[in-house]
Write an enzyme that holds these catalytic residues in place. Structure first.
Site, PDB file in Angstrom:
ATOM      1  N   ARG A 111      54.703  51.429  37.503  1.00 49.82           N
ATOM      2  CA  ARG A 111      55.017  50.001  37.321  1.00 49.82           C
ATOM      3  C   ARG A 111      54.657  49.568  35.896  1.00 49.82           C
ATOM      4  O   ARG A 111      55.374  48.779  35.283  1.00 49.82           O
ATOM      5  CB  ARG A 111      54.259  49.174  38.357  1.00 49.82           C
ATOM      6  CG  ARG A 111      54.815  49.372  39.782  1.00 49.82           C
ATOM      7  CD  ARG A 111      53.831  48.969  40.856  1.00 49.82           C
ATOM      8  NE  ARG A 111      53.541  47.547  40.859  1.00 49.82           N
ATOM      9  CZ  ARG A 111      52.524  46.996  41.525  1.00 49.82           C
ATOM     10  NH1 ARG A 111      51.702  47.755  42.234  1.00 49.82           N
ATOM     11  NH2 ARG A 111      52.321  45.699  41.479  1.00 49.82           N
ATOM     12  N   ARG A 150      43.598  44.213  45.922  1.00 47.63           N
ATOM     13  CA  ARG A 150      44.384  43.055  46.387  1.00 47.63           C
ATOM     14  C   ARG A 150      44.739  43.130  47.868  1.00 47.63           C
ATOM     15  O   ARG A 150      45.099  44.173  48.389  1.00 47.63           O
ATOM     16  CB  ARG A 150      45.674  42.936  45.581  1.00 47.63           C
ATOM     17  CG  ARG A 150      46.648  41.917  46.192  1.00 47.63           C
ATOM     18  CD  ARG A 150      47.731  41.503  45.257  1.00 47.63           C
ATOM     19  NE  ARG A 150      48.542  42.594  44.799  1.00 47.63           N
ATOM     20  CZ  ARG A 150      49.494  42.466  43.881  1.00 47.63           C
ATOM     21  NH1 ARG A 150      49.731  41.296  43.339  1.00 47.63           N
ATOM     22  NH2 ARG A 150      50.188  43.509  43.518  1.00 47.63           N
ATOM     23  N   ARG A 166      49.777  45.911  49.797  1.00 47.79           N
ATOM     24  CA  ARG A 166      51.130  46.317  49.437  1.00 47.79           C
ATOM     25  C   ARG A 166      51.207  47.822  49.273  1.00 47.79           C
ATOM     26  O   ARG A 166      50.306  48.441  48.753  1.00 47.79           O
ATOM     27  CB  ARG A 166      51.553  45.631  48.120  1.00 47.79           C
ATOM     28  CG  ARG A 166      52.188  44.294  48.350  1.00 47.79           C
ATOM     29  CD  ARG A 166      52.356  43.495  47.077  1.00 47.79           C
ATOM     30  NE  ARG A 166      53.050  44.207  45.997  1.00 47.79           N
ATOM     31  CZ  ARG A 166      53.356  43.639  44.835  1.00 47.79           C
ATOM     32  NH1 ARG A 166      53.038  42.378  44.609  1.00 47.79           N
ATOM     33  NH2 ARG A 166      53.969  44.338  43.909  1.00 47.79           N
ATOM     34  N   ARG A 181      63.111  40.606  34.129  1.00 45.89           N
ATOM     35  CA  ARG A 181      62.278  41.759  33.805  1.00 45.89           C
ATOM     36  C   ARG A 181      62.974  42.732  32.872  1.00 45.89           C
ATOM     37  O   ARG A 181      62.394  43.755  32.520  1.00 45.89           O
ATOM     38  CB  ARG A 181      61.997  42.510  35.101  1.00 45.89           C
ATOM     39  CG  ARG A 181      60.871  41.909  35.895  1.00 45.89           C
ATOM     40  CD  ARG A 181      60.056  42.984  36.169  1.00 45.89           C
ATOM     41  NE  ARG A 181      59.305  43.452  37.224  1.00 45.89           N
ATOM     42  CZ  ARG A 181      58.634  42.871  38.148  1.00 45.89           C
ATOM     43  NH1 ARG A 181      58.713  41.616  38.345  1.00 45.89           N
ATOM     44  NH2 ARG A 181      57.877  43.537  38.939  1.00 45.89           N
ATOM     45  N   LYS A 183      50.274  36.366  37.949  1.00 44.16           N
ATOM     46  CA  LYS A 183      51.442  35.486  38.093  1.00 44.16           C
ATOM     47  C   LYS A 183      51.469  34.838  39.477  1.00 44.16           C
ATOM     48  O   LYS A 183      51.630  33.631  39.613  1.00 44.16           O
ATOM     49  CB  LYS A 183      52.744  36.284  37.880  1.00 44.16           C
ATOM     50  CG  LYS A 183      52.798  37.066  36.580  1.00 44.16           C
ATOM     51  CD  LYS A 183      54.100  37.853  36.431  1.00 44.16           C
ATOM     52  CE  LYS A 183      54.324  38.979  37.432  1.00 44.16           C
ATOM     53  NZ  LYS A 183      53.343  40.090  37.346  1.00 44.16           N
TER      54      LYS A 183
HETATM   55  P1  AP5 Z   1      48.404  38.589  41.408  1.00 37.36           P
HETATM   56  O1  AP5 Z   1      48.390  37.159  40.982  1.00 37.36           O
HETATM   57  O2  AP5 Z   1      48.802  38.868  42.811  1.00 37.36           O
HETATM   58  O3  AP5 Z   1      49.250  39.478  40.377  1.00 37.36           O
HETATM   59  P2  AP5 Z   1      50.774  39.401  39.935  1.00 37.36           P
HETATM   60  O4  AP5 Z   1      50.834  39.115  38.476  1.00 37.36           O
HETATM   61  O5  AP5 Z   1      51.549  38.506  40.827  1.00 37.36           O
HETATM   62  O6  AP5 Z   1      51.142  40.942  40.094  1.00 37.36           O
HETATM   63  P3  AP5 Z   1      52.224  41.699  40.989  1.00 37.36           P
HETATM   64  O7  AP5 Z   1      51.653  43.047  41.286  1.00 37.36           O
HETATM   65  O8  AP5 Z   1      52.702  40.872  42.125  1.00 37.36           O
HETATM   66  O9  AP5 Z   1      53.367  41.845  39.929  1.00 37.36           O
HETATM   67  P4  AP5 Z   1      54.480  42.874  39.904  1.00 37.36           P
HETATM   68  O10 AP5 Z   1      55.272  42.327  38.807  1.00 37.36           O
HETATM   69  O11 AP5 Z   1      54.074  44.281  39.774  1.00 37.36           O
HETATM   70  O12 AP5 Z   1      55.103  42.828  41.381  1.00 37.36           O
HETATM   71  P5  AP5 Z   1      56.391  42.110  41.963  1.00 37.36           P
HETATM   72  O13 AP5 Z   1      56.075  41.692  43.325  1.00 37.36           O
HETATM   73  O14 AP5 Z   1      56.928  41.112  41.009  1.00 37.36           O
HETATM   74  O15 AP5 Z   1      46.937  39.185  41.124  1.00 37.36           O
HETATM   75  C1  AP5 Z   1      46.615  40.532  41.433  1.00 37.36           C
HETATM   76  C2  AP5 Z   1      45.199  40.620  42.056  1.00 37.36           C
HETATM   77  O16 AP5 Z   1      44.232  40.191  41.084  1.00 37.36           O
HETATM   78  C3  AP5 Z   1      45.009  39.714  43.281  1.00 37.36           C
HETATM   79  O17 AP5 Z   1      44.189  40.378  44.194  1.00 37.36           O
HETATM   80  C4  AP5 Z   1      44.313  38.462  42.719  1.00 37.36           C
HETATM   81  O18 AP5 Z   1      43.477  37.867  43.684  1.00 37.36           O
HETATM   82  C5  AP5 Z   1      43.519  39.026  41.540  1.00 37.36           C
HETATM   83  N1  AP5 Z   1      43.481  38.114  40.392  1.00 37.36           N
HETATM   84  C6  AP5 Z   1      44.483  37.289  39.947  1.00 37.36           C
HETATM   85  N2  AP5 Z   1      44.097  36.610  38.851  1.00 37.36           N
HETATM   86  C7  AP5 Z   1      42.823  37.027  38.562  1.00 37.36           C
HETATM   87  C8  AP5 Z   1      41.892  36.703  37.517  1.00 37.36           C
HETATM   88  N3  AP5 Z   1      42.191  35.808  36.555  1.00 37.36           N
HETATM   89  N4  AP5 Z   1      40.692  37.330  37.520  1.00 37.36           N
HETATM   90  C9  AP5 Z   1      40.378  38.240  38.513  1.00 37.36           C
HETATM   91  N5  AP5 Z   1      41.221  38.587  39.527  1.00 37.36           N
HETATM   92  C10 AP5 Z   1      42.439  37.981  39.546  1.00 37.36           C
HETATM   93  O19 AP5 Z   1      57.444  43.326  41.990  1.00 37.36           O
HETATM   94  C11 AP5 Z   1      57.328  44.399  42.880  1.00 37.36           C
HETATM   95  C12 AP5 Z   1      58.508  45.348  42.735  1.00 37.36           C
HETATM   96  O20 AP5 Z   1      59.726  44.668  43.061  1.00 37.36           O
HETATM   97  C13 AP5 Z   1      58.748  45.907  41.327  1.00 37.36           C
HETATM   98  O21 AP5 Z   1      57.972  47.056  41.079  1.00 37.36           O
HETATM   99  C14 AP5 Z   1      60.246  46.215  41.372  1.00 37.36           C
HETATM  100  O22 AP5 Z   1      60.513  47.410  42.068  1.00 37.36           O
HETATM  101  C15 AP5 Z   1      60.788  45.066  42.206  1.00 37.36           C
HETATM  102  N6  AP5 Z   1      61.199  43.909  41.382  1.00 37.36           N
HETATM  103  C16 AP5 Z   1      60.684  42.648  41.430  1.00 37.36           C
HETATM  104  N7  AP5 Z   1      61.283  41.835  40.552  1.00 37.36           N
HETATM  105  C17 AP5 Z   1      62.219  42.590  39.921  1.00 37.36           C
HETATM  106  C18 AP5 Z   1      63.163  42.323  38.885  1.00 37.36           C
HETATM  107  N8  AP5 Z   1      63.267  41.099  38.314  1.00 37.36           N
HETATM  108  N9  AP5 Z   1      63.964  43.341  38.474  1.00 37.36           N
HETATM  109  C19 AP5 Z   1      63.892  44.569  39.027  1.00 37.36           C
HETATM  110  N10 AP5 Z   1      63.013  44.896  40.014  1.00 37.36           N
HETATM  111  C20 AP5 Z   1      62.178  43.906  40.456  1.00 37.36           C
HETATM  112 ZN    ZN Z   2      53.134  38.840  42.215  1.00 34.64          ZN
END
Ligand code: AP5
Ligand code: ZN
Ligand code: ZN
Length: 213
Positions: free
Chosen positions: A171, A127, A160, A88, A13
């Protein structure tokens, strides 16, 4: 355009968001990025969110709904937005509908980054991110030009705190239990597009562009 990106941790994402943002000039609202900034700055919001985030659990609906409600008022978000990591839970999705109705707009499209859980550990543990811009890199799949600094600013990259195999497990549990129902919610509204998120970034990008054209 008003878009939502949904998918498990590491599904891509955050990688696709800047590409979509540049192409359509949308504002990118990533609740995870906003919460991490609040934690780093030790604001009251950050203090409340930290414990759940460290454990890989979702923070409370009220907290994230509050930050999105405020962010949607930004002038830069009036023409369109990308919501990355929100909603979410079904409660968050319902609250979003209310917030948008109040503003007389609606969601155009939901992109579902569909991917098998098995691929995600390698993506997450490799990452590196540039906190100021949200840009992400990967030791194997998207290495920075000079290890380990941001290509654009030359600033150091960090890992992270929740990007460990153990925290990833919780997660993913939260994703399957609380977020998959959100996918059904939008599927029933017929605004959902499924992407093959296991493909290389360029191919996922092409699928995103096709879905948005
Ligand atoms: P990347 O694009 O960074 O992945 P992402 O989908 O953004 O994954 P996240 O880990 O950021 O999602 P998340 O939902 O767990 O975390 P968030 O910050 O939202 O890609 C990952 C890696 O793969 C990178 O190294 C990239 O280079 C590589 N890559 C990407 N695409 C690729 C491909 N096609 N092929 C190969 N490699 C690739 O949330 C964190 C925390 O915040 C949650 O756990 C929760 O506690 C809280 N939180 C956030 N939002 C909410 C909400 N709405 N409600 C409640 N709690 C929330
Ligand atoms: Zn993300
Ligand atoms: Zn599942």
């Amino acid at each position: 355009k008003r878009l939502i990106l949904v998918g498990p941790p590491g599904s891509g994402k955050g990688t696709q968001s800047p590409i979509i943002k540049d192409e359509y000039c949308l504002c990118h609202l990533a609740t995870g990025d906003m919460l991490r900034a609040a934690v780093a700055a030790k604001t009251p919001l950050g203090v409340k969110a930290k414990e759940a985030m460290d454990k890989g659990e979702l923070v409370s609906d009220d907290l994230v709904v509050g930050i999105i409600d405020e962010a949607l008022n930004k002038p830069s978000c009036q023409k369109g937005f990308i919501l990355d990591g929100f909603p979410r839970t079904v409660v968050q999705a319902e609250k979003l509908d209310e917030m948008l109705e109040k503003r007389g707009v609606k969601v155009d499209k939901v992109l579902n980054f569909a991917i098998d859980d098995a691929i995600l550990e390698e993506r997450i543990t490799g990452r590196w991110i540039h906190p100021a811009s949200g840009r992400s890199y990967h030791t194997k799949f998207a290495p920075p030009k000079v290890p380990v600094v941001d290509d654009v600013t030359g600033e150091p990259l960090i890992q992270r705190k929740d990007d460990t195999a153990a925290v990833l497990k919780s997660r993913l549990e939260a994703f399957h239990r609380q977020t998959e129902p959100v996918i059904d919610y939008y599927s029933k509204k017929s605004i959902l597009t499924n992407l093959h998120a296991e493909k290389p970034p360029q191919e996922v990008k092409a699928e995103v562009q096709k879905a948005l054209s």
